[in-house]
Design a protein around this motif. Sequence first.
Motif, PDB file in Angstrom:
ATOM      1  N   ASP A 159       0.834  -1.204   0.000  1.00 59.22           N
ATOM      2  CA  ASP A 159       0.000   0.000   0.000  1.00 59.22           C
ATOM      3  C   ASP A 159       0.870   1.256   0.000  1.00 59.22           C
ATOM      4  N   LYS A 160       1.964   1.196   0.712  1.00 58.18           N
ATOM      5  CA  LYS A 160       2.897   2.327   0.733  1.00 58.18           C
ATOM      6  C   LYS A 160       3.510   2.526  -0.650  1.00 58.18           C
ATOM      7  N   PHE A 161       3.894   1.441  -1.291  1.00 59.42           N
ATOM      8  CA  PHE A 161       4.465   1.499  -2.633  1.00 59.42           C
ATOM      9  C   PHE A 161       3.485   2.120  -3.627  1.00 59.42           C
ATOM     10  N   LEU A 162       2.200   1.771  -3.479  1.00 61.45           N
ATOM     11  CA  LEU A 162       1.180   2.245  -4.414  1.00 61.45           C
ATOM     12  C   LEU A 162       0.570   3.592  -4.013  1.00 61.45           C
ATOM     13  N   SER A 163       1.119   4.216  -2.975  1.00 61.24           N
ATOM     14  CA  SER A 163       0.562   5.492  -2.501  1.00 61.24           C
ATOM     15  C   SER A 163       1.026   6.686  -3.323  1.00 61.24           C
ATOM     16  N   ASP A 217      13.278  -1.891  -0.976  1.00 63.54           N
ATOM     17  CA  ASP A 217      13.751  -0.899   0.000  1.00 63.54           C
ATOM     18  C   ASP A 217      14.086   0.422  -0.680  1.00 63.54           C
ATOM     19  N   MET A 218      14.668   0.333  -1.858  1.00 57.10           N
ATOM     20  CA  MET A 218      15.074   1.536  -2.584  1.00 57.10           C
ATOM     21  C   MET A 218      13.854   2.330  -3.064  1.00 57.10           C
ATOM     22  N   GLU A 219      12.874   1.626  -3.619  1.00 60.07           N
ATOM     23  CA  GLU A 219      11.676   2.299  -4.118  1.00 60.07           C
ATOM     24  C   GLU A 219      10.889   2.939  -2.964  1.00 60.07           C
ATOM     25  N   LEU A 220      10.812   2.247  -1.841  1.00 61.05           N
ATOM     26  CA  LEU A 220      10.071   2.771  -0.693  1.00 61.05           C
ATOM     27  C   LEU A 220      10.823   3.914  -0.017  1.00 61.05           C
ATOM     28  N   SER A 221      12.135   3.927  -0.166  1.00 63.98           N
ATOM     29  CA  SER A 221      12.923   5.037   0.349  1.00 63.98           C
ATOM     30  C   SER A 221      12.543   6.331  -0.363  1.00 63.98           C
TER      31      SER A 221
END
Length: 214
Positions: A154-158, A182-186
Amino acid sequence: MKNVEEKKQSRLYLFFKRLTDIILSTLALICFSPIFLFIYIRSQFGENKGPVFFKQVRIGKNGKPFKIYKFRSMIVNADEILHQNEDLYQKYVENNYKLEPDEDPRITPLGAWLRRTSIDEIPQFINILKGDMSIIGPRPVVQEELKEYGDRVDKFLSVKPGAMGLWQASGRSNIGYPERCDMELSYVDNASYWFDCQIMFKNIISIFKHTGAY
């Protein structure tokens, strides 16, 4: 008071981010129009004959699917061929949803060059202009890849996915899962206009170096 200020900054950031997307994607489509013509002509002959664009369903902001545009670098019906060949598909999944160029029978000679130079990505400016994507953001993934993000999906798609992102700027296909997550969510945690500019600059350098491009 702090939350109000943060929301105001977020609205300003998103406004200028979208404005930048519209301006730069419009300019890019105009400047790259000769390339569109060249690829169209090449797609009318020989083993390259077929549609100019490759369209694939990717997952966008808030889980909304959309069709991403690329210059076709593979033979017609490449996706069907991939899923029909169990061994090839298994290798594709195990290699972070990619195949090495010399192992991928679907890629045409022209397509190999398009991928190596990242020219195949140019039509994504259409997606950016439409609002499916942004210039900067996490790379949009296919449905199967969402499982890699686990309870963080959900965080990734936010945020809106991007044509350029922190993962690409840092090594692209040389960096697999779970490090890619980890990199994308950073990026999601640290998104700002200045950070976007830094990522864009690093991506341009990466493109010229052909870092992780295949």
